[in-house]
Scaffold this motif. Structure first.
Motif, PDB file in Angstrom:
ATOM      1  N   VAL B  33       0.859  -1.182   0.000  1.00  0.00           N
ATOM      2  CA  VAL B  33       0.000   0.000   0.000  1.00  0.00           C
ATOM      3  C   VAL B  33       0.897   1.234   0.000  1.00  0.00           C
ATOM      4  O   VAL B  33       1.724   1.407   0.903  1.00  0.00           O
ATOM      5  N   ASP B 230      -6.415  -4.484   0.835  1.00  0.00           N
ATOM      6  CA  ASP B 230      -7.201  -3.886   1.928  1.00  0.00           C
ATOM      7  C   ASP B 230      -7.431  -4.881   3.051  1.00  0.00           C
ATOM      8  O   ASP B 230      -8.405  -4.775   3.784  1.00  0.00           O
ATOM      9  N   VAL B 232      -7.292  -6.783   6.510  1.00  0.00           N
ATOM     10  CA  VAL B 232      -7.043  -6.451   7.906  1.00  0.00           C
ATOM     11  C   VAL B 232      -7.289  -7.700   8.739  1.00  0.00           C
ATOM     12  O   VAL B 232      -8.219  -8.471   8.465  1.00  0.00           O
ATOM     13  N   GLU B 235     -10.803  -8.746   9.893  1.00  0.00           N
ATOM     14  CA  GLU B 235     -11.900  -8.852   8.928  1.00  0.00           C
ATOM     15  C   GLU B 235     -11.572  -9.987   7.965  1.00  0.00           C
ATOM     16  O   GLU B 235     -10.471 -10.047   7.425  1.00  0.00           O
ATOM     17  N   ALA B 320      -2.421  -5.259  10.828  1.00  0.00           N
ATOM     18  CA  ALA B 320      -3.116  -5.261  12.117  1.00  0.00           C
ATOM     19  C   ALA B 320      -4.223  -4.208  12.068  1.00  0.00           C
ATOM     20  O   ALA B 320      -4.090  -3.203  11.371  1.00  0.00           O
ATOM     21  N   PRO B 321      -5.305  -4.407  12.784  1.00  0.00           N
ATOM     22  CA  PRO B 321      -6.425  -3.456  12.731  1.00  0.00           C
ATOM     23  C   PRO B 321      -6.012  -2.047  13.179  1.00  0.00           C
ATOM     24  O   PRO B 321      -5.106  -1.913  13.970  1.00  0.00           O
TER      25      PRO B 321
END
Lengths: 158, 321
Positions: B33, B230, B232, B235, B320-321
């Motif tokens: 990213v 994307d 995480v 999720e 990690a969140p």
């Protein structure tokens, strides 16, 4: 002056919000300190479009490694909405801040409902932290506390 | 008939699923990213038992391609080969989601000419090109891996015959051809397997795009449902697997996180796609993941082949969140 404004507000309809997000950047006792990158945003409590309130980063740094290079270190903000902003954005982006307490006005046009305010901080040679505070509109005070890269984070009525 | 049986065994080794101790070919990007367009992603490419651990063999990156979000092709730069892994850089200079990796298709197997044994699809690259390219790059156990030969070593003259296990000479080098197109007319007893391999990862600069997710409709592919950059840890990620453009239900998929040296559990998962070909992955930890699906069937697209082996590998970064 303040009184007359308050009176006016009282006489006319109360604005949906006239509230502030308070963010504290803690002082760090470290040999090499760099001010953190910080982003603050609002999301509807049930999920939805994020609205960025502020992003503080190294706006002036250009060249091979511009200040924008590390915006993605604010990884949650970046994924939830930062990457769709065209930066610098008026009224949103700003320079990094020294340790201290800062006030970010919450938008006055929030529709009544439940939201979550997020504040994320990432520091060079340091850590990263995400703190969230529930936000209800009409606004009620709420607060949370970071443990490492953020101090007190709160929503207040003024 | 010894030769014949050895050859048959070699083909069998090649055609069945990967052995348990296969080396896994992996691509490990430095970042997935990016928030500006002046950066490069630098990539390690190797093959080893534990994904992303540079302890076995470098990958041949000749076949690596770079698909930019606008449909143009980027390039790899600064290629360097170490003993255990190859490195290369890719300039990520356009916004959107990039696809970087390799897709190869080859044919391996045996046939006869005038009653003599021939072979196709042995070593197809010149000296210095270890088996990690081509078949080896795509998945576990392919090519030189299966033979147990260090992939970094230059194979002896006569080639890296599939499954060739040691000093036994299975076939006259003059009876080996590189590709299916080189099979002489009049060849008989064709026993050919089409080997399709993909190995890739995604990088996004700015907002993600899905311009590169359109499947080719050929072989084993993955179409992201969750944007692949994307992911995480808290999720689940969803990915649709396709074979020849159609959903691949009940497909076994191996999901292994890197960094196993730093914890007790290996956190490896053997998952299965649902009836719509959708794989749902709960991530036990944050980190880079090596995800592989392998499948064999009898529906090759190459007319002369009778079997097909497909392998799909993707490297995913889960934060990690």
């Amino acid at each position: 002056m303040r009184i007359s404004l308050a009176l006016a507000a009282g006489v006319v309809a109360a604005p949906a919000t006239a509230a502030t997000l308070n963010v504290t950047i803690p002082a760090k006792s470290v040999a090499e300190y760099h001010r953190p990158y910080v982003a603050a945003w609002i999301e509807p409590a049930g999920g939805g479009q994020a609205r960025t309130l502020a992003v503080w980063y190294d706006i002036k740094k250009k060249g091979n490694e511009p200040g924008t290079k590390w915006l993605s270190d604010l990884r949650t903000w970046w994924r939830k909405g930062g990457r769709s902003l065209k930066l610098p954005a008026d009224g949103v982006s700003g320079a990094t801040r020294a340790p201290g307490a800062y006030r970010i006005p919450l938008p006055a046009d929030l529709k009544p409902g439940s939201y979550v305010v997020y504040v994320e901080a990432a520091r060079e040679n340091g850590g990263r932290e995400l703190v969230s505070v529930p936000l209800t509109v009409p606004v009620r005070a709420a607060s949370a506390t970071g443990r490492s890269e953020l101090g007190a984070v709160s929503v207040s009525l003024r | 008939m010894l030769r014949k049986s050895l050859l048959a065994a070699a083909i069998a080794t090649m055609a069945v699923s990967a052995p348990a101790h296969a080396h896994r070919a992996w691509l490990l990007p430095s970042i997935t990213v990016l928030s500006d367009l002046t950066q490069m992603v630098t990539v390690d490419a190797g093959a080893s038992t534990d994904p992303f651990v540079s302890d076995h063999a470098p990958m041949n990156v000749d076949g690596i391609q770079v698909w930019a979000p606008d449909g143009s092709m980027g390039k790899i730069e600064n290629v360097g080969k170490g003993r255990y892994r190859t490195t290369f850089d890719v300039a990520i200079d356009k916004p959107g989601t990039w696809r970087i990796g390799m897709a190869s298709s080859s044919v391996m197997g045996s046939f006869k000419v005038n009653g003599e044994d021939w072979m196709v699809g042995g070593r197809r690259r010149g000296p210095g090109g270890p088996g990690a390219g081509g078949a080896g790059a795509g998945g576990p156990g392919a090519g030189a891996n299966a033979a147990g030969r260090p992939m970094g070593a230059t194979p002896p003259a006569g080639g890296e015959g599939p499954g060739e296990g040691g000093p036994r000479r299975m076939i006259d080098p003059s009876h080996m051809v590189a590709s299916v197109d080189d099979i002489p007319a009049g060849a008989t007893d064709l026993n050919l397997t089409q080997m399709d391999n993909r190995n890739e990862f995604f990088v996004t600069a700015g907002e993600p795009t899905d311009t590169l997710f359109k499947p080719t409709g050929k072989g084993l592919e993955m179409v992201p449902i969750t944007p692949p950059t994307d992911l995480v840890a808290n999720e689940p990620g969803k990915f649709r697997f396709l074979v020849d453009g159609k959903p691949a239900p009940d497909l076994k998929v191996t999901v292994i996180p890197g960094g196993q040296r730093y914890r007790e559990a290996d956190h490896a998962q053997e998952l299965t796609t649902d009836r719509d070909g959708v794989l749902t992955v709960a991530w036990p930890v944050a980190g880079f993941y090596w995800v592989n699906a392998s499948l064999a069937d009898d529906k090759p697209s190459v007319a002369k082949a009778s079997k097909r082996r497909m392998s799909y590998t993707v490297t995913l970064e889960v934060v990690a969140p």
